[in-house]
Design an enzyme around this catalytic site. Sequence first.
Site, PDB file in Angstrom:
ATOM      1  N   GLU A  75      -7.633   5.936  -6.243  1.00 26.71           N
ATOM      2  CA  GLU A  75      -7.512   4.835  -5.325  1.00 26.71           C
ATOM      3  C   GLU A  75      -7.380   5.430  -3.924  1.00 26.71           C
ATOM      4  OE1 GLU A  75      -4.527   1.995  -6.732  1.00 26.71           O
ATOM      5  OE2 GLU A  75      -4.268   1.293  -4.686  1.00 26.71           O
ATOM      6  N   ASP A  91       3.629  -2.534   1.872  1.00 28.82           N
ATOM      7  CA  ASP A  91       3.956  -1.122   1.705  1.00 28.82           C
ATOM      8  C   ASP A  91       5.306  -0.739   2.272  1.00 28.82           C
ATOM      9  OD1 ASP A  91       1.663  -0.033   0.307  1.00 28.82           O
ATOM     10  OD2 ASP A  91       0.508  -0.639   2.072  1.00 28.82           O
ATOM     11  N   TYR A 145      -4.073  -5.315 -12.277  1.00 32.09           N
ATOM     12  CA  TYR A 145      -3.019  -4.514 -11.657  1.00 32.09           C
ATOM     13  C   TYR A 145      -1.711  -5.294 -11.747  1.00 32.09           C
ATOM     14  CZ  TYR A 145      -1.156  -1.259  -8.041  1.00 32.09           C
ATOM     15  OH  TYR A 145      -0.448  -0.311  -7.342  1.00 32.09           O
TER      16      TYR A 145
END
Lengths: 259, 400
Positions: free
Chosen positions: A48, A59, A171
Amino acid sequence: MSATLERALRARRDEGAKLLVPYVTGGLDEDWTQVLAAVVAAGADAVEVGIPFSDPVMDGPTIQEASTRALARGTTPASILADVRRAQVDVPVIVMTYYNLAYRMGDLRFARSLAAAGVSGAILPDLPLEESAVWEAEAAAAGVETILLAAPVTPDDRLALIAERSRGFVYGVSRMGITGERADLATSAGLMAKRLKAVTDRPVLIGFGISTPAQAVEVCMEADGVVVASALLRALLDGGGPEAAADFVGAMRAALDAG
Amino acid sequence: MTSLHPTPGMGEPSTSGRFGHFGGRFVPEALLPACLELEDAFRSAWADPAFRSELDALLRDYAGRPSPLTEARNLSRQLGVRVLLKRDELNHTGSHKINNVLGQALLAQRMGKHRLVAETGAGQHGVATATAAALFGFECIIYMGEVDTERQSLNVFRMNLLGAEVRPVSSGSRTLKDAVNEAMRDWVSSVETTHFCLGSVMGPHPYPWMVRELQRVIGDEAVVQCRALLDGGVPDVVVACVGGGSNAAGIFAGFVDTTARLVGVQPEGGAAIGRGLPGVVHGSASMLLQDEHGQVSEAHSVSAGLDYPGVGPEHAHLAAGGRAEYPSVGDAEVLEAFQLLGRTEGIIPALEPAHALAWVAREAGRAIPAGATVVVNLCGRGDKDVAHVAALLGRPTDAG
């Protein structure tokens, strides 16, 4: 090239392997494509590549720091994709970024630029089901598989829909929160994997906070594989180069293969 | 009453949260269920007379509404246009932010959430949120860019006095946009117990719509006050400053279906409408200052509250349809206007509404015809800015 990512991951899973997908921030350092090559050699089933965005709301501090560093080097989506194309990675490459970079370029143009660089999958975490249909169609037209995310708070009916529309793999986000290393694996990680496996035959990978080989093994009791990002990036940000990345990924590979 | 304008006013957005091409719900999957829950909760609360009357009572008895509409006679004489000031700076906590925050706190209580997180730029929204949290007995965390904690240190202390924890944000440009990022990161980790008390008409659906509805009390009051003052008429121009655009959305909502010209004044260094391009950040599609690759640019303004590279999606829509216009003014003009209102009317405005005044001062007799009636939304008071402005003007304040 269509469905290269999902086909490759299914094939590996059918061989009995647990899937390992490391994440590297594109353009982090001069030698970042050597890091890609190193993690592939160390046993990654796909990689990735993060295209850094100025405002990465999903994040934590580690990936924020990596993004800031890469952007300060003058990294752009085009420069990263050119690097990827030149690197000739021999496992599927997935791009992870935020939607505004695609939106600015235009969905179809962005999807085509991914495909032209040999990228076969894309993760855009700020595109939930309600917003992703246009992108999914443009990406599919360009031959790029869109991986959708599921979260612990996702209700069952939504979970099934996400698994159905996702391409490449599904995911599962291990816990409520942002990316980042964790000392302990959340109990929600295993549950997330179990819930997804109950509704889909697609490969189910779990990410967010998978930091050690032991955690990877534990989550793979339920999941088909793991995405590892912050812990690997931490090693790189602390001065480790391709060898450090290979050691990190190699240790995870060995642990997963040993079961 | 029939509308003279066939153009759509400020109604409900589409089911996907769109105002024309703008808006939406560009959030991670982890936050999507919370956005849906909030939309349901707001929709049911807003239709519930008990909720409305509880909020009205809070606005009246706690915040001090309605705020007056004041004839600015001296300023009007000087500028040659008739200026009416909507005095939202007289609200408790000193700005219009309290209108939104009391509504959201009441809603959080209804949803069983007892922790508020919020972003703040100038600190006005942070102070308002901390105030509501104290009143409702909620835990309160305020994210504020490091640059802003320095230029608005008084408000940091004020939030602390109210029992809130202020967390300085050191990432990115260390201003409002980064405070929003950090508040969203907190929310994604705490969504089951926490309400994100967003301070402007931005973010994912339902926020732009909900915050506008909670701020429309400004416009609803002003339209009635104007009718009384103007013999049943409406003003020629309604002016408000725009960062995210909540005070503008609130006052525009009262006048959008009238003949009044609507003007949202942006800071030159943060003029997302005009200098920006369509983009997606912080949960919605709108106009956004960004580079050619889509990286978000840093805004620059003397006013921390307007130091934001985006703008609420409904404003982008009103601009695209031509119903409202969004000029910009520079820092120097703003500092002039800041001083002008004090000298002429005995009112020190916040730097944010000083943008609206600066545009009126510049355009009186030009874009605003002589003799026209102009309502300016005075959305905040200048106490918080006095030390900052003194420093900018080279006038030390710590001599004793």
